[in-house]
Design an enzyme around this catalytic site. Structure first.
Site, PDB file in Angstrom:
ATOM      1  CB  SER A  51      -0.956   0.014   1.194  1.00 30.62           C
ATOM      2  OG  SER A  51      -2.086  -0.783   0.919  1.00 30.62           O
ATOM      3  CE  LYS A  54      -4.562   2.120  -0.606  1.00 30.64           C
ATOM      4  NZ  LYS A  54      -3.993   0.818  -0.218  1.00 30.64           N
ATOM      5  CB  SER A 106      -4.246   1.832   3.863  1.00 29.38           C
ATOM      6  OG  SER A 106      -3.418   1.345   2.832  1.00 29.38           O
TER       7      SER A 106
END
Length: 350
Positions: A51, A54, A106
């Protein structure tokens, strides 16, 4: 910020910084101001990044979208799994609020909603991600989705590339604000949201000014953080890290105990006069140095006869024969005195 006023010619051998332990397979510490790598551990090894993907999704959305735009969620959220902000079908939320959900919690659902808004589809958004990576010189990075899940498609990068990306993103005030936010509240027509940042160092360590974590079973734990102490600001990236938060905290302490930011050239305090000619520079230069290194910096000014757009030379700053910067030197041109209106007519009819 410490100032450096010396020209030293003698060099000694400076060894790379070592740390007591590093729990990551790959990790890096980079100075945000100069891009200098202050600590390196397998920094060009390609790995799944989960993640922390991102970070790229966020900065592209900020640069390409309208933060006040109210976006309606579509069926793209129905296929998402893993970490989520639990958006509902046809729910409306501003892009800025979605970005907080993306970064603090997230939210994988937030990622695909953002991608669809910016580019029309996640596939087209991924093209923007890879174009940006190429522009930034992230030569060992490939994105295949906007969220970082890796069961179907995978995102690969390196500790070095992710540090380059974060260094770039931190120049953006909106990104910096989101990246460093610990708590955020938002109200939509559907419900209220209260989000706390998953990166606990932001609230527990005064020097931590931002962060984004990631995890999948295949990627392991990944983490990107930013720390600041006095004028020294650093980015830390670790991939496949078994003890990521303690690792980042220890790395930051090691760096701050060994390095300080030195202002080597100050454009507002630059005074060079040769044969009654005055010279100036338009930019300052600062660099992170250890106590040993600061005595090895060499600063040389060279003046040429030929003037090009006011530029007459350079200040070259070197450390151990490596050029750190070349700063143009300009000459102050004295304004020609005029004789007023009478002088004007005298010259006109002479």
């Amino acid at each position: 910020m410490k100032k450096l006023f010396l020209v030293i010619v003698t060099f000694i051998c400076i060894f790379p910084l070592t740390v007591k332990a590093d729990s990551a397979k790959s990790s890096i510490v980079m100075d945000v101001n100069s891009g200098r790598v202050l600590y390196a551990n397998n920094i060009n090894e390609e790995r799944l990044i989960a993640s922390i993907t991102k970070i790229m999704t966020c900065i592209i959305a900020i640069e390409e979208g309208n933060l006040d735009k109210e976006i309606t969620t579509g069926e793209e959220i129905l296929k998402m799994y893993g970490t989520s902000i639990y958006l509902e079908l046809n729910e409306k939320m501003r892009l800025e609020d979605l970005l907080y959900g993306l970064m603090l919690r997230s939210g994988n659902d937030a990622a695909v909603v953002i991608a669809n808004y910016i580019a029309g589809s996640e596939e087209e958004f991924v093209k923007l991600m890879n174009e940006k990576a190429k522009d930034l010189g992230m030569d060992h990075t490939i994105f295949n989705n906007a969220h970082g899940l890796d069961d179907e498609t995978e995102n690969y990068s390196t500790a070095y590339d992710m540090a380059i990306l974060t260094k770039y993103a931190l120049k953006n005030k909106e990104f910096r604000k989101i990246f460093g936010t610990n708590k955020y509240e938002v109200q939509t027509t559907n419900k209220s949201y209260l989000w706390y940042n998953r990166v606990k160092l932001i609230s527990s360590d005064d020097t931590c000014i931002g962060g984004k974590n990631g995890y999948t079973p295949k990627a392991g734990k990944t983490l990107v953080t930013a720390f600041k102490n006095n004028d020294l600001e650093i980015v830390i990236v670790s991939l496949k890290d078994s003890d990521e938060y303690n690792n980042h905290q220890e790395l930051s302490k090691e760096i701050f105990s060994n390095y300080s930011m030195y202002e080597i050239v100050d454009k507002d305090d630059f005074d060079l006069v040769i044969d009654e000619k005055k010279y100036y520079v338009k930019e300052s230069f600062s660099y992170p140095l250890t106590e040993k290194e600061k005595d090895q910096v060499k600063v040389l000014a060279s003046i040429d006869e030929e003037i090009k757009k006011g530029k007459v030379g350079n200040i070259e700053i070197t450390l151990e024969e490596e050029t750190l910067a070349k700063i143009p030197i300009y000459i102050k041109e004295e304004k020609k005195k005029t004789g007023g209106i009478l002088e004007f007519f005298k010259n006109l009819f002479s």
